[in-house]
Design a protein around this motif. Sequence first.
Motif, short mmCIF file in Angstrom:
data_model
loop_
_atom_site.label_atom_id
_atom_site.label_comp_id
_atom_site.label_asym_id
_atom_site.label_seq_id
_atom_site.Cartn_x
_atom_site.Cartn_y
_atom_site.Cartn_z
N ARG A 143 0.83 -1.21 0.00
CA ARG A 143 0.00 0.00 0.00
C ARG A 143 0.87 1.26 0.00
O ARG A 143 0.50 2.30 0.56
CB ARG A 143 -0.97 0.01 1.18
N GLY A 144 2.03 1.14 -0.60
CA GLY A 144 2.98 2.23 -0.61
C GLY A 144 3.87 2.28 0.62
O GLY A 144 4.73 3.15 0.74
N GLY A 145 3.67 1.33 1.55
CA GLY A 145 4.41 1.33 2.81
C GLY A 145 3.56 1.95 3.90
O GLY A 145 3.88 3.02 4.42
N GLY A 146 2.46 1.26 4.25
CA GLY A 146 1.46 1.83 5.14
C GLY A 146 1.91 2.08 6.56
O GLY A 146 1.23 2.78 7.31
N HIS A 147 3.07 1.52 6.95
CA HIS A 147 3.59 1.81 8.29
C HIS A 147 4.42 3.09 8.28
O HIS A 147 4.43 3.83 9.26
CB HIS A 147 4.46 0.64 8.76
N ASP A 148 5.10 3.34 7.17
CA ASP A 148 6.03 4.47 7.10
C ASP A 148 5.35 5.78 6.71
O ASP A 148 5.90 6.86 6.95
CB ASP A 148 7.14 4.16 6.08
N SER B 77 6.82 -1.91 5.88
CA SER B 77 7.81 -0.91 6.27
C SER B 77 9.17 -1.23 5.68
O SER B 77 9.64 -2.37 5.71
CB SER B 77 7.94 -0.85 7.80
N LEU B 78 9.81 -0.19 5.17
CA LEU B 78 11.17 -0.31 4.67
C LEU B 78 12.20 0.05 5.71
O LEU B 78 13.41 -0.11 5.48
CB LEU B 78 11.37 0.61 3.44
N VAL B 79 11.76 0.54 6.89
CA VAL B 79 12.72 1.10 7.84
C VAL B 79 12.78 0.40 9.18
O VAL B 79 13.76 0.53 9.92
CB VAL B 79 12.43 2.60 8.07
N GLU B 80 11.73 -0.36 9.57
CA GLU B 80 11.73 -1.00 10.88
C GLU B 80 10.76 -2.17 10.93
O GLU B 80 9.89 -2.32 10.05
CB GLU B 80 11.36 0.01 11.96
N ASP B 81 10.90 -2.99 11.95
CA ASP B 81 9.96 -4.08 12.16
C ASP B 81 8.59 -3.50 12.55
O ASP B 81 8.51 -2.48 13.25
CB ASP B 81 10.43 -5.00 13.29
N CYS B 82 7.53 -4.17 12.11
CA CYS B 82 6.19 -3.70 12.47
C CYS B 82 5.19 -4.84 12.34
O CYS B 82 5.48 -5.88 11.76
CB CYS B 82 5.77 -2.53 11.57
#
Length: 334
Positions: free
Chosen positions: A74-79, A325-330
Amino acid sequence: MLQLGDEVTLYSVVFVLVLLGTRSPVWTTALTVSLYLFVAMFRFPQVPSSRARQVLHPLRGTVGSGRVSVVAHRGGGHDAPENTIVAIREASKNGATGVELDLEFSADGVPILMHDETVDRTTNGSGPLCQMRRSELGNLDAAAKHRLSDTFAGEKIPTLEEAVEECIKLQLTIYFDIKGHPDEAAAALKEVYKKHPVLYNSSIVCSFEPTVIYRVRQSDPEVVTALTHRPWSLSQLGDGASRFSSPWKYSWMTVLDVMLDWAHHHVLWKLCGISAFLVQKNLVSPEYVQYWAQRGVEVVAWTVNTKVEKDYFQELLQVNYITDSLVEDCDPHY
């Protein structure tokens, strides 16, 4: 291409089941042959493997030796707020190869990015999309419910065209996720592919619904496509909870799940002529990857959200994966 073992097994199973049900060798033979002819006549061939590989393994953003692609869910819904232009930009900045985007439609038929059938979960609005015109949706804050709402306040719900233009500019591969509306989706995608021919080599159309993929291939056989699958998706929610309070209905849907799983792996993939199979991560193993590789189909795993999982898919399996996420665990975003 369907392997000989698959072919023999498939029609042998059909033959035995029909024979047990009808007790008629003539009807059994006729029905089995009819199924064979139906698949042979109405299936779509896979697009050339070289083009499918170009879509699934672009040079930009690939991990390690360039074999594994990382796709922002979704485009990186966490970031960043999911299915927004800022999410696409954040995904690019954070090293994604591509983005998975959900296609929906406003009440006046404008193709937009939205995962749900309502705007309640992600925006400051309320109500079903089918009752909201594009002009109304444009007034909503798509970041209102996001954990970083202060950072991305005021982000808008983009149209399909706006998202495609941004992805092309950033050289991101697009995974178009289609939840329904097969005729509308096929028409909208045909138009956007006609306007942006680069998409034939930089995008793939995916869906849980085989009818959607088949309709897209009918509309434009040159589009690279994939089926999406999660075991027990009809009877259970993404977190494993039952979809139904009725034990009878749950049991019936479980039976349908078994049938759907079998159909995905033995019939539907060939009928639709897919190039990739997007599957829930827990199903993926070296043997499973090999199973599909023998059929000219690549596995893409979802949703891979921890470093341990990412290392497993990147280093051991060397399989493309989709992540929140591309940057952290989630935690996964269902």
